[in-house]
Design a protein around this motif. Structure first.
Motif, mmCIF file in Angstrom:
data_model
loop_
_atom_site.group_PDB
_atom_site.id
_atom_site.type_symbol
_atom_site.label_atom_id
_atom_site.label_comp_id
_atom_site.label_asym_id
_atom_site.label_seq_id
_atom_site.Cartn_x
_atom_site.Cartn_y
_atom_site.Cartn_z
ATOM 1 N N LEU A 85 0.863 -1.166 0.000
ATOM 2 C CA LEU A 85 0.000 0.000 0.000
ATOM 3 C C LEU A 85 0.905 1.222 0.000
ATOM 4 C CD1 LEU A 85 -2.684 1.553 0.339
ATOM 5 C CD2 LEU A 85 -2.411 1.275 2.825
ATOM 6 N N VAL A 86 0.880 1.991 -1.072
ATOM 7 C CA VAL A 86 1.741 3.161 -1.220
ATOM 8 C C VAL A 86 0.903 4.422 -1.000
ATOM 9 C CG1 VAL A 86 3.150 4.502 -2.822
ATOM 10 C CG2 VAL A 86 3.327 2.000 -2.793
ATOM 11 N N ILE A 87 1.368 5.266 -0.091
ATOM 12 C CA ILE A 87 0.701 6.533 0.188
ATOM 13 C C ILE A 87 1.647 7.655 -0.200
ATOM 14 C CG2 ILE A 87 -0.414 7.963 1.957
ATOM 15 C CD1 ILE A 87 0.127 4.792 3.365
ATOM 16 N N VAL A 88 1.167 8.564 -1.044
ATOM 17 C CA VAL A 88 1.930 9.770 -1.367
ATOM 18 C C VAL A 88 1.095 10.974 -0.957
ATOM 19 C CG1 VAL A 88 3.255 8.712 -3.228
ATOM 20 C CG2 VAL A 88 1.100 9.851 -3.752
ATOM 21 N N VAL A 89 1.782 12.046 -0.594
ATOM 22 C CA VAL A 89 1.122 13.194 0.017
ATOM 23 C C VAL A 89 1.791 14.467 -0.480
ATOM 24 C CG1 VAL A 89 0.398 14.199 2.231
ATOM 25 C CG2 VAL A 89 0.828 11.741 2.084
ATOM 26 N N ASP A 90 1.030 15.549 -0.555
ATOM 27 C CA ASP A 90 1.603 16.886 -0.740
ATOM 28 C C ASP A 90 1.754 17.519 0.635
ATOM 29 O OD1 ASP A 90 1.538 16.595 -3.497
ATOM 30 O OD2 ASP A 90 -0.308 17.749 -3.761
ATOM 31 N N SER A 91 2.981 17.852 1.018
ATOM 32 C CA SER A 91 3.218 18.465 2.319
ATOM 33 C C SER A 91 2.511 19.810 2.434
ATOM 34 C CB SER A 91 4.724 18.664 2.539
ATOM 35 O OG SER A 91 5.397 17.436 2.624
ATOM 36 N N ARG A 92 2.381 20.277 3.651
ATOM 37 C CA ARG A 92 1.767 21.574 3.948
ATOM 38 C C ARG A 92 2.232 22.654 2.963
ATOM 39 N NH1 ARG A 92 0.323 24.633 8.790
ATOM 40 N NH2 ARG A 92 -0.025 22.579 9.715
ATOM 41 N N GLY A 93 1.290 23.303 2.301
ATOM 42 C CA GLY A 93 1.612 24.393 1.391
ATOM 43 C C GLY A 93 2.161 23.973 0.045
ATOM 44 N N HIS A 94 2.448 22.691 -0.140
ATOM 45 C CA HIS A 94 3.011 22.172 -1.381
ATOM 46 C C HIS A 94 1.896 21.554 -2.223
ATOM 47 C CE1 HIS A 94 6.469 22.406 1.317
ATOM 48 N NE2 HIS A 94 7.296 22.177 0.314
ATOM 49 N N GLY A 95 2.094 21.553 -3.536
ATOM 50 C CA GLY A 95 1.133 20.882 -4.408
ATOM 51 C C GLY A 95 -0.285 21.336 -4.148
ATOM 52 N N ARG A 96 -1.164 20.371 -3.890
ATOM 53 C CA ARG A 96 -2.587 20.650 -3.698
ATOM 54 C C ARG A 96 -2.950 20.985 -2.269
ATOM 55 N NH1 ARG A 96 -2.097 16.060 -7.867
ATOM 56 N NH2 ARG A 96 -0.270 15.954 -6.518
ATOM 57 N N SER A 97 -2.013 20.805 -1.326
ATOM 58 C CA SER A 97 -2.305 21.048 0.078
ATOM 59 C C SER A 97 -2.285 22.542 0.397
ATOM 60 C CB SER A 97 -1.293 20.322 0.969
ATOM 61 O OG SER A 97 -1.389 18.924 0.799
#
Length: 283
Positions: free
Chosen positions: A88-100
């Motif tokens: 199970l792979v989880i990718v995230v946009d950190s605070r203020g980055h990308g869509r976050s």
């Protein structure tokens, strides 16, 4: 006839020299971010005082991939394609980055680490293998100190634990400047505040200039298995700094990524994925 043969031999030798030089210098180029697979699930999680984008792929033991400063989750396309086969792979946009989103709070590694801890709680995931690149690696080390119960292991590439671990000329390096440009283009495409890249960059730069500042005593308390990777041509982080980290973190393993720079996951995805597999196997 002999002259023709000599001419062809000379041309072939020059061709090999040129192509050899090109392959030997992959570390000097910033490859394009790969296409992203379609996620199994994705969404925006209410975390601390922000909304945080995440996406999940595959099934199995959880892996959390954390991107570097200015970037976003889409840097991990090669790794998603590989590890979603059996994890199970989880990718995230950190605070203020990308869509976050971001808030009025100043950027800081402790704050972003608390975001990721809260996100894992939101997703009801108890424990992950954390793969972090650059700022993501710093967050991984921070999480190993503050939330070890949430980690199976940390694989941190191109991380630093004090500000003097960063090369002073990094922002003048062509490849790194190319990355800043690409990150700006992606920010304008993905961000809920697409016209604020300069303000965002300035805020992140303040964090880079002042954090992290962990001591040998801090690192010596880490109990989670840690692998530290760095490209042999890293533009941003000093090799001897990474070597020092490997000595101060108990049981840490040091891996030098050959013919690769700060952007090794893009320049040599097969080698990068093999490094992760070996770290997960305890080799």
């Amino acid at each position: 006839m002999r002259a023709t043969a000599i001419g062809l031999l000379t041309f072939f030798s020059m061709f090999l020299a040129v192509t050899g030089a090109q392959s030997a210098e992959r570390w000097a180029e910033l490859p394009a971010f790969p296409p992203m697979p379609v996620p199994k699930t994705s969404g925006m999680a209410d975390v601390n005082d922000i909304r945080m984008y995440y996406a999940e792929y595959g099934e199995g033991e959880p892996m959390l991939f954390i991107h570097g400063g200015l970037g976003n989750a889409e840097v991990w396309g090669h790794q998603i394609a590989e590890f979603a086969k059996d994890h199970l792979v989880i990718v995230v946009d950190s605070r203020g980055h990308g869509r976050s989103t971001r808030s009025r709070q100043p950027f800081g590694y402790d704050l972003m680490t608390s975001d990721y801890a809260a996100l894992l709680d939101h997703l009801k995931i108890s424990k992950v293998t954390l793969v972090g690149w650059s700022d993501g690696g710093i967050i991984g080390i921070d999480m190993a100190m503050k939330y070890p119960e949430k980690l199976t292991r940390v694989i941190a590439q191109a991380a630093n634990v004090t500000t003097d671990g960063v090369k002073p000329d990094v922002l003048r390096n062509k490849t790194f400047k190319d990355y800043i440009t690409v990150a700006g283009e992606q920010y304008r495409k993905l961000s809920p505040t697409p016209h604020e890249y300069k303000a965002f960059f300035d805020q992140i730069s303040v964090m880079w200039a002042t954090q992290p500042n962990w001591t040998a005593a801090d690192l010596g308390k880490i109990t989670v298995p840690v692998t530290l990777a760095i490209g042999d041509h890293d533009e941003a982080v000093k090799l001897d700094h990474t070597e020092m980290m490997a000595k101060q973190i108990p049981g840490a393993k040091l891996v030098i990524l050959k013919e690769a720079s700060h952007f090794a996951m893009l320049q040599d995805p097969d080698g990068y994925d093999a490094m992760i597999r070996e770290a997960m196997a305890g080799r």
